[in-house]
Design a protein around this motif. Structure first.
Motif, mmCIF file in Angstrom:
data_model
loop_
_atom_site.group_PDB
_atom_site.id
_atom_site.type_symbol
_atom_site.label_atom_id
_atom_site.label_comp_id
_atom_site.label_asym_id
_atom_site.label_seq_id
_atom_site.Cartn_x
_atom_site.Cartn_y
_atom_site.Cartn_z
ATOM 1 N N GLU A 76 0.835 -1.206 0.000
ATOM 2 C CA GLU A 76 0.000 0.000 0.000
ATOM 3 C C GLU A 76 0.871 1.257 0.000
ATOM 4 N N LEU A 77 1.919 1.237 0.811
ATOM 5 C CA LEU A 77 2.844 2.375 0.830
ATOM 6 C C LEU A 77 3.482 2.566 -0.534
ATOM 7 N N GLN A 78 3.947 1.486 -1.112
ATOM 8 C CA GLN A 78 4.607 1.561 -2.413
ATOM 9 C C GLN A 78 3.654 2.089 -3.478
ATOM 10 N N GLU A 79 2.408 1.665 -3.420
ATOM 11 C CA GLU A 79 1.417 2.127 -4.391
ATOM 12 C C GLU A 79 1.088 3.608 -4.196
ATOM 13 N N GLN A 80 0.934 4.040 -2.951
ATOM 14 C CA GLN A 80 0.606 5.436 -2.677
ATOM 15 C C GLN A 80 1.745 6.374 -3.045
ATOM 16 N N ILE A 81 2.969 5.957 -2.744
ATOM 17 C CA ILE A 81 4.124 6.812 -3.010
ATOM 18 C C ILE A 81 4.452 6.805 -4.496
ATOM 19 N N GLY A 82 4.402 5.632 -5.116
ATOM 20 C CA GLY A 82 4.714 5.516 -6.539
ATOM 21 C C GLY A 82 6.192 5.744 -6.815
ATOM 22 N N HIS A 83 6.704 5.167 -7.864
ATOM 23 C CA HIS A 83 8.085 5.360 -8.342
ATOM 24 C C HIS A 83 9.138 5.229 -7.247
ATOM 25 N N SER B 185 11.482 2.256 -5.391
ATOM 26 C CA SER B 185 11.836 0.837 -5.470
ATOM 27 C C SER B 185 11.589 0.163 -4.123
ATOM 28 N N SER B 186 11.425 -1.137 -4.158
ATOM 29 C CA SER B 186 11.235 -1.912 -2.920
ATOM 30 C C SER B 186 12.431 -1.734 -2.000
ATOM 31 N N ARG B 187 13.615 -1.691 -2.588
ATOM 32 C CA ARG B 187 14.840 -1.542 -1.795
ATOM 33 C C ARG B 187 14.859 -0.200 -1.056
ATOM 34 N N THR B 188 14.532 0.882 -1.761
ATOM 35 C CA THR B 188 14.534 2.202 -1.137
ATOM 36 C C THR B 188 13.473 2.280 -0.051
ATOM 37 N N LEU B 189 12.276 1.771 -0.326
ATOM 38 C CA LEU B 189 11.208 1.796 0.675
ATOM 39 C C LEU B 189 11.619 0.996 1.901
ATOM 40 N N THR B 190 12.211 -0.168 1.691
ATOM 41 C CA THR B 190 12.668 -0.994 2.814
ATOM 42 C C THR B 190 13.716 -0.264 3.639
ATOM 43 N N GLN B 191 14.699 0.355 2.971
ATOM 44 C CA GLN B 191 15.749 1.090 3.685
ATOM 45 C C GLN B 191 15.174 2.222 4.530
ATOM 46 N N ARG B 192 14.264 3.005 3.928
ATOM 47 C CA ARG B 192 13.700 4.147 4.656
ATOM 48 C C ARG B 192 12.822 3.678 5.809
ATOM 49 N N LEU B 193 12.043 2.608 5.609
ATOM 50 C CA LEU B 193 11.217 2.097 6.700
ATOM 51 C C LEU B 193 12.083 1.588 7.846
ATOM 52 N N ARG B 194 13.178 0.906 7.525
ATOM 53 C CA ARG B 194 14.088 0.425 8.578
ATOM 54 C C ARG B 194 14.706 1.580 9.343
ATOM 55 N N LEU B 195 15.081 2.642 8.618
ATOM 56 C CA LEU B 195 15.642 3.823 9.274
ATOM 57 C C LEU B 195 14.611 4.456 10.198
ATOM 58 N N LEU B 196 13.395 4.640 9.704
ATOM 59 C CA LEU B 196 12.334 5.240 10.516
ATOM 60 C C LEU B 196 12.011 4.372 11.729
ATOM 61 N N GLU B 197 12.093 3.060 11.553
ATOM 62 C CA GLU B 197 11.866 2.140 12.670
ATOM 63 C C GLU B 197 12.991 2.259 13.695
ATOM 64 N N ALA B 198 14.234 2.324 13.222
ATOM 65 C CA ALA B 198 15.386 2.453 14.123
ATOM 66 C C ALA B 198 15.350 3.773 14.899
ATOM 67 N N LEU B 199 14.825 4.815 14.271
ATOM 68 C CA LEU B 199 14.721 6.120 14.927
ATOM 69 C C LEU B 199 13.526 6.209 15.867
ATOM 70 N N GLY B 200 12.653 5.207 15.809
ATOM 71 C CA GLY B 200 11.493 5.188 16.691
ATOM 72 C C GLY B 200 10.294 5.948 16.164
ATOM 73 N N PHE B 201 10.270 6.277 14.885
ATOM 74 C CA PHE B 201 9.141 6.994 14.285
ATOM 75 C C PHE B 201 8.062 6.049 13.760
ATOM 76 N N VAL B 202 8.484 4.851 13.387
ATOM 77 C CA VAL B 202 7.576 3.877 12.785
ATOM 78 C C VAL B 202 7.727 2.560 13.523
ATOM 79 N N GLU B 203 6.603 1.869 13.700
ATOM 80 C CA GLU B 203 6.621 0.533 14.289
ATOM 81 C C GLU B 203 6.126 -0.447 13.240
ATOM 82 N N ARG B 204 6.814 -1.557 13.155
ATOM 83 C CA ARG B 204 6.444 -2.635 12.232
ATOM 84 C C ARG B 204 5.705 -3.686 13.028
#
Length: 134
Positions: A29-36, A38-57
């Motif tokens: 859903e995130l990938q579809e909403q953001i568009g353009h 890559s899975s790799r970039t989305l994964t990297q940014r989500l991991r960073l946001l998770e490590a910073l405590g902004f996002v929970e998986r």
């Protein structure tokens, strides 16, 4: 302060945070909403946001497996900053730039070394359609 500037300056992070302000989202859903993005970039940014405590998986024990991402309290606070930027932009940057200024903001860098192009800044120039350059 430098870390905050880097977070706010990362277009992908901003787009992820804006999407998650609407509520919990799955990866697709995130990938579809953001568009353009890559899975790799989305994964990297989500991991960073998770490590910073902004996002929970959140992983659900279901078949097929289901994972959702949602904002933490810290992420919601960052979302308030993004909302303030959006309000500022609507109030102060709604007029398109003159075409001479547009060259500085809308053309991609000449280096061509990036493997992935960041989202277009075409809205700065008043264009609603992204260019077809790759």
């Amino acid at each position: 302060m430098g870390r905050a500037v880097r977070l706010v300056g990362d277009v992908w992070i901003l787009l992820i945070m804006i999407s998650l302000q609407r509520g919990p989202q799955r990866f697709g859903e995130l990938q579809e909403q953001i568009g353009h993005i890559s899975s790799r970039t989305l994964t990297q940014r989500l991991r960073l946001l998770e490590a910073l405590g902004f996002v929970e998986r959140r992983a659900f024990l279901e078949i097929p497996p289901r994972v959702e991402y949602h904002l933490t309290a810290k992420g919601q606070e960052f979302g308030q900053v993004i909302t303030a930027i959006e309000i500022f932009a609507r109030r102060n940057l709604s007029d398109p730039l003159p075409s001479t200024s547009c060259q500085e903001f809308c053309l991609p860098p000449a280096s061509g070394s990036a493997t992935e192009v960041e989202p277009e800044i075409s809205t700065l120039c008043g264009s609603s359609e992204p260019s077809q350059e790759a």
